[in-house]
Design a protein around this motif. Sequence first.
Motif, PDB file in Angstrom:
ATOM      1  N   ASP A  13      -1.398 -48.525 -37.242  1.00  0.00           N
ATOM      2  CA  ASP A  13      -2.459 -48.344 -36.252  1.00  0.00           C
ATOM      3  C   ASP A  13      -3.089 -49.677 -35.821  1.00  0.00           C
ATOM      4  OD1 ASP A  13      -2.080 -45.525 -36.236  1.00  0.00           O
ATOM      5  OD2 ASP A  13      -3.280 -45.346 -38.044  1.00  0.00           O
ATOM      6  N   ALA A  14      -4.258 -49.619 -35.224  1.00  0.00           N
ATOM      7  CA  ALA A  14      -4.855 -50.795 -34.587  1.00  0.00           C
ATOM      8  C   ALA A  14      -5.067 -51.976 -35.526  1.00  0.00           C
ATOM      9  CB  ALA A  14      -6.174 -50.404 -33.914  1.00  0.00           C
ATOM     10  N   PRO A  15      -5.521 -51.782 -36.774  1.00  0.00           N
ATOM     11  CA  PRO A  15      -5.724 -52.957 -37.634  1.00  0.00           C
ATOM     12  C   PRO A  15      -4.465 -53.791 -37.813  1.00  0.00           C
ATOM     13  CG  PRO A  15      -6.876 -51.078 -38.548  1.00  0.00           C
ATOM     14  CD  PRO A  15      -6.048 -50.551 -37.414  1.00  0.00           C
ATOM     15  N   LEU A  16      -3.303 -53.153 -37.963  1.00  0.00           N
ATOM     16  CA  LEU A  16      -2.054 -53.900 -38.117  1.00  0.00           C
ATOM     17  C   LEU A  16      -1.806 -54.773 -36.911  1.00  0.00           C
ATOM     18  CD1 LEU A  16       0.722 -54.474 -39.447  1.00  0.00           C
ATOM     19  CD2 LEU A  16       1.589 -52.479 -38.201  1.00  0.00           C
ATOM     20  N   TRP A  17      -1.961 -54.213 -35.722  1.00  0.00           N
ATOM     21  CA  TRP A  17      -1.579 -54.948 -34.514  1.00  0.00           C
ATOM     22  C   TRP A  17      -2.633 -55.957 -34.093  1.00  0.00           C
ATOM     23  CZ3 TRP A  17       3.205 -54.957 -34.185  1.00  0.00           C
ATOM     24  CH2 TRP A  17       3.953 -53.835 -34.559  1.00  0.00           C
ATOM     25  N   LEU A  18      -3.892 -55.688 -34.403  1.00  0.00           N
ATOM     26  CA  LEU A  18      -4.928 -56.686 -34.121  1.00  0.00           C
ATOM     27  C   LEU A  18      -4.705 -57.922 -34.991  1.00  0.00           C
ATOM     28  CD1 LEU A  18      -7.536 -57.304 -32.549  1.00  0.00           C
ATOM     29  CD2 LEU A  18      -8.814 -56.315 -34.461  1.00  0.00           C
ATOM     30  N   ALA A  19      -4.428 -57.712 -36.272  1.00  0.00           N
ATOM     31  CA  ALA A  19      -4.184 -58.837 -37.168  1.00  0.00           C
ATOM     32  C   ALA A  19      -2.908 -59.570 -36.798  1.00  0.00           C
ATOM     33  CB  ALA A  19      -4.118 -58.339 -38.611  1.00  0.00           C
ATOM     34  N   ALA A  20      -1.853 -58.827 -36.501  1.00  0.00           N
ATOM     35  CA  ALA A  20      -0.582 -59.460 -36.172  1.00  0.00           C
ATOM     36  C   ALA A  20      -0.694 -60.308 -34.911  1.00  0.00           C
ATOM     37  CB  ALA A  20       0.506 -58.392 -36.003  1.00  0.00           C
ATOM     38  N   ALA A  21      -1.363 -59.778 -33.882  1.00  0.00           N
ATOM     39  CA  ALA A  21      -1.506 -60.529 -32.632  1.00  0.00           C
ATOM     40  C   ALA A  21      -2.344 -61.782 -32.843  1.00  0.00           C
ATOM     41  CB  ALA A  21      -2.140 -59.631 -31.562  1.00  0.00           C
ATOM     42  N   ALA A  22      -3.438 -61.664 -33.604  1.00  0.00           N
ATOM     43  CA  ALA A  22      -4.312 -62.826 -33.836  1.00  0.00           C
ATOM     44  C   ALA A  22      -3.594 -63.900 -34.634  1.00  0.00           C
ATOM     45  CB  ALA A  22      -5.578 -62.379 -34.560  1.00  0.00           C
ATOM     46  N   LEU A  23      -2.860 -63.512 -35.663  1.00  0.00           N
ATOM     47  CA  LEU A  23      -2.142 -64.499 -36.480  1.00  0.00           C
ATOM     48  C   LEU A  23      -1.027 -65.159 -35.681  1.00  0.00           C
ATOM     49  CD1 LEU A  23      -1.955 -62.570 -39.880  1.00  0.00           C
ATOM     50  CD2 LEU A  23      -3.412 -64.521 -39.316  1.00  0.00           C
ATOM     51  N   ARG A  24      -0.326 -64.370 -34.901  1.00  0.00           N
ATOM     52  CA  ARG A  24       0.767 -64.941 -34.102  1.00  0.00           C
ATOM     53  C   ARG A  24       0.224 -65.907 -33.058  1.00  0.00           C
ATOM     54  NH1 ARG A  24       5.816 -66.882 -33.860  1.00  0.00           N
ATOM     55  NH2 ARG A  24       6.496 -66.958 -31.675  1.00  0.00           N
ATOM     56  N   ARG A  25      -0.845 -65.548 -32.388  1.00  0.00           N
ATOM     57  CA  ARG A  25      -1.425 -66.426 -31.366  1.00  0.00           C
ATOM     58  C   ARG A  25      -1.876 -67.749 -31.989  1.00  0.00           C
ATOM     59  NH1 ARG A  25      -1.456 -67.189 -25.985  1.00  0.00           N
ATOM     60  NH2 ARG A  25      -2.222 -65.122 -25.426  1.00  0.00           N
ATOM     61  N   ALA A  26      -2.467 -67.689 -33.179  1.00  0.00           N
ATOM     62  CA  ALA A  26      -3.004 -68.900 -33.799  1.00  0.00           C
ATOM     63  C   ALA A  26      -1.943 -69.712 -34.530  1.00  0.00           C
ATOM     64  CB  ALA A  26      -4.124 -68.528 -34.771  1.00  0.00           C
ATOM     65  N   LEU A  27      -0.988 -69.049 -35.185  1.00  0.00           N
ATOM     66  CA  LEU A  27      -0.046 -69.740 -36.055  1.00  0.00           C
ATOM     67  C   LEU A  27       1.332 -69.942 -35.452  1.00  0.00           C
ATOM     68  CD1 LEU A  27      -0.918 -67.888 -39.397  1.00  0.00           C
ATOM     69  CD2 LEU A  27      -1.764 -70.105 -38.609  1.00  0.00           C
ATOM     70  N   GLY A  28       1.635 -69.191 -34.402  1.00  0.00           N
ATOM     71  CA  GLY A  28       2.946 -69.326 -33.775  1.00  0.00           C
ATOM     72  C   GLY A  28       3.274 -70.742 -33.336  1.00  0.00           C
ATOM     73  N   PRO A  29       2.341 -71.454 -32.686  1.00  0.00           N
ATOM     74  CA  PRO A  29       2.638 -72.830 -32.268  1.00  0.00           C
ATOM     75  C   PRO A  29       2.969 -73.766 -33.430  1.00  0.00           C
ATOM     76  CG  PRO A  29       0.742 -72.003 -31.072  1.00  0.00           C
ATOM     77  CD  PRO A  29       1.055 -70.992 -32.127  1.00  0.00           C
ATOM     78  N   ALA A  30       2.544 -73.411 -34.637  1.00  0.00           N
ATOM     79  CA  ALA A  30       2.848 -74.230 -35.812  1.00  0.00           C
ATOM     80  C   ALA A  30       4.170 -73.830 -36.463  1.00  0.00           C
ATOM     81  CB  ALA A  30       1.721 -74.131 -36.831  1.00  0.00           C
ATOM     82  N   GLY A  31       4.879 -72.890 -35.843  1.00  0.00           N
ATOM     83  CA  GLY A  31       6.172 -72.487 -36.363  1.00  0.00           C
ATOM     84  C   GLY A  31       6.130 -71.399 -37.415  1.00  0.00           C
ATOM     85  N   VAL A  32       4.989 -70.703 -37.542  1.00  0.00           N
ATOM     86  CA  VAL A  32       4.872 -69.631 -38.529  1.00  0.00           C
ATOM     87  C   VAL A  32       5.339 -68.322 -37.902  1.00  0.00           C
ATOM     88  CG1 VAL A  32       3.291 -68.323 -39.988  1.00  0.00           C
ATOM     89  CG2 VAL A  32       2.968 -70.787 -39.688  1.00  0.00           C
ATOM     90  N   ALA A  33       6.345 -67.715 -38.509  1.00  0.00           N
ATOM     91  CA  ALA A  33       6.827 -66.416 -38.041  1.00  0.00           C
ATOM     92  C   ALA A  33       5.894 -65.317 -38.529  1.00  0.00           C
ATOM     93  CB  ALA A  33       8.241 -66.169 -38.551  1.00  0.00           C
ATOM     94  N   VAL A  34       5.592 -64.371 -37.659  1.00  0.00           N
ATOM     95  CA  VAL A  34       4.733 -63.245 -38.009  1.00  0.00           C
ATOM     96  C   VAL A  34       5.537 -61.970 -37.823  1.00  0.00           C
ATOM     97  CG1 VAL A  34       2.593 -61.995 -37.519  1.00  0.00           C
ATOM     98  CG2 VAL A  34       2.649 -64.498 -37.327  1.00  0.00           C
ATOM     99  N   ARG A  35       5.642 -61.198 -38.893  1.00  0.00           N
ATOM    100  CA  ARG A  35       6.375 -59.936 -38.848  1.00  0.00           C
ATOM    101  C   ARG A  35       5.417 -58.805 -39.178  1.00  0.00           C
ATOM    102  NH1 ARG A  35       9.057 -63.626 -41.835  1.00  0.00           N
ATOM    103  NH2 ARG A  35      10.983 -64.473 -40.936  1.00  0.00           N
TER     104      ARG A  35
END
Length: 491
Positions: A13-35
Amino acid sequence: MSGARGITLVGRDAPLWLAAAALRRALGPAGVAVRAVELPAEAGAADLYPTLPAIEALHNQIGIDEAALLRNTRGAFTLGQNFVDASGAGRPSFLHSYGAHGTAIDGGDFFPHWVRARHHGLGVGLDDFSLTASAALGGRLFFPDTDSEVYGRSDYGYHLPAAAYAKSLQAIARHLGVELFEAANITVERGDGIAALLLDDGRRIESALFADLTRERLLSGGDGFEAWDTPGDRVLRALAPRPAALPAYAEIRASEGGWTGLFPSLTHIHIQHVFSHALTTDEAALKAAEKIVGLPLGGVTIRPFAAGVAAEPWGGNVIALGDAACVFDPVHGFALHGLQLAIVHLLAAYPADGAGYEARRAEYNRVLRSHFARVADFQTAHHALQRYSGAFWDAARALPVPDELTHRIDLFTARGELPPLEDESLPPDSWRALLVGHGIIPQSWRPAADRLPPEEVKAHFRKMLGFVREAVLRQPTHDACLARILQPAHD
C-alpha cells in the motif's frame, strides 16, 4: 539477484511506495538501487490517510504534482481537526488548525498578549486570530499569499483515499526507477543479518540493506516492539455519503464508547471509529458509529491496532519504517507523519560506505525514537486532559503521563510557555491549540507583555481581526477549489 549498493523495501500500500519513491529520488543519483517487494494490498475503499502539512515537502522532493494527486485520488484538503464532545459531558469543541495564531506584537510573540487580555476580560478566542481556523470554521480553504505569510503561518494537509494514493505513488516510484517485485509471501534467509529474501515464485533477492514496512514486522521480527498504552485497540472504517458542502477539516466526535472521525474526500466522508474490545463488541461499535455519524455506512471493516515503537528501528541490516517502526493512536492522523520522520532521518544517516556504520545506526535509533516519543506525548496530553464522559475516556485519563510531559503541561499552565524539547516535530501552535482547547488558560504570562499599554494591545488585536476577516473572505470554498482542480488542463 545481487544488490551490493541497494536497499530492498518490503511492504504494501501507500507507505511502501511513498518510501520507495523518496529513497529512489534521493539516493538514485548516488547509484543506490531501490527495490520494492509488494505484498498483497490491504487498503480498502474506506481507508484514508489524513496528513499533516509537512507531507507537502516530501511530495515536492519526490516531484508529486498536488493538483494531479488530488485528481487521481479524489482526495481533499484539510485545515485541521475539530474535536467535538458527543459524550454528554458538555465540553466545548475546539479546532486543532494547521497554522499560526496571531502575529507578532512589538516584535514579540502574540500568545502572551492574548493570555494577558483573557485575564482582563477579552472574549475573543484563539481561533479568531488564526487564518486557517477562521477559514475552516467559515467554510473556506486558505492558501497563503505574501500578505498572509507576513501575518503568520497558514498550512493545510490532505485527506487521501488510501488505495488510490498507493496507485499514484506506485506509478511515480516506477517512473523514478524503483524495481518492483510482487509476492504473496516471502521467506527470510538469515545469516549475519538478513542475507536474502526468497519470493514465492522462486526468485532470490540480495541487498545491502532491507527496509521493513509490514505491520507484521516480517523482517524486523516480532520481538523488540514496545507497546504504548492507548484507550482503544480496534478501529472501524466505513464510507458515508458526502454532504452538499464539503467541510475543510476533519471532525473527531467523542462518545461514551470511543471516538468517531469524519474525514471528507471528494466523493465520500471516510469514517474511523476507534473503540476498545474490552468495553464494546464489534456489533455494538458499528451501531454506535452509525448513530454518531447519522448517515448510512458502507464498506465497513474492523481491524485491531496496537500502538508502540520498535526498540531498535535499525537493527543489523534491517531498517523498520512505517508500522514496523512505530504505530500511533489513529486519533490525530499521524501515521504518515511517523513514516516521513523515519524517511528523512534514514536519508540523513544512509551509509555511503562501511565507515561509521555502527555509529550512524545508533544515532538514527536515538533520534528517531526521540522524535516518536515527542509525537506520542502530544497524544498522551490529549487523552490526559480531555473531560469526555464514559468508560473509554475514564481509561484514557488513567493512562500514565511521562514526567517530561507533566512538566510541559505544568509550565504552560503556569505562564503559557512551552519548554523547547529536542526532536519536536509538531509546531508550538499545535500544542497551544490542544492545551487551550482542553481548557487550559495559563495563569500568568511573560512579563515582557506588560510593557505595552492595554489600549495599544487592543489596537493590534482589532487590526489582526480585521485582517483575518478580509483575508478569509477572499478565499474559495472547498468545493470551488476542488472543482477547479478537477477541470482538465489545457495547453
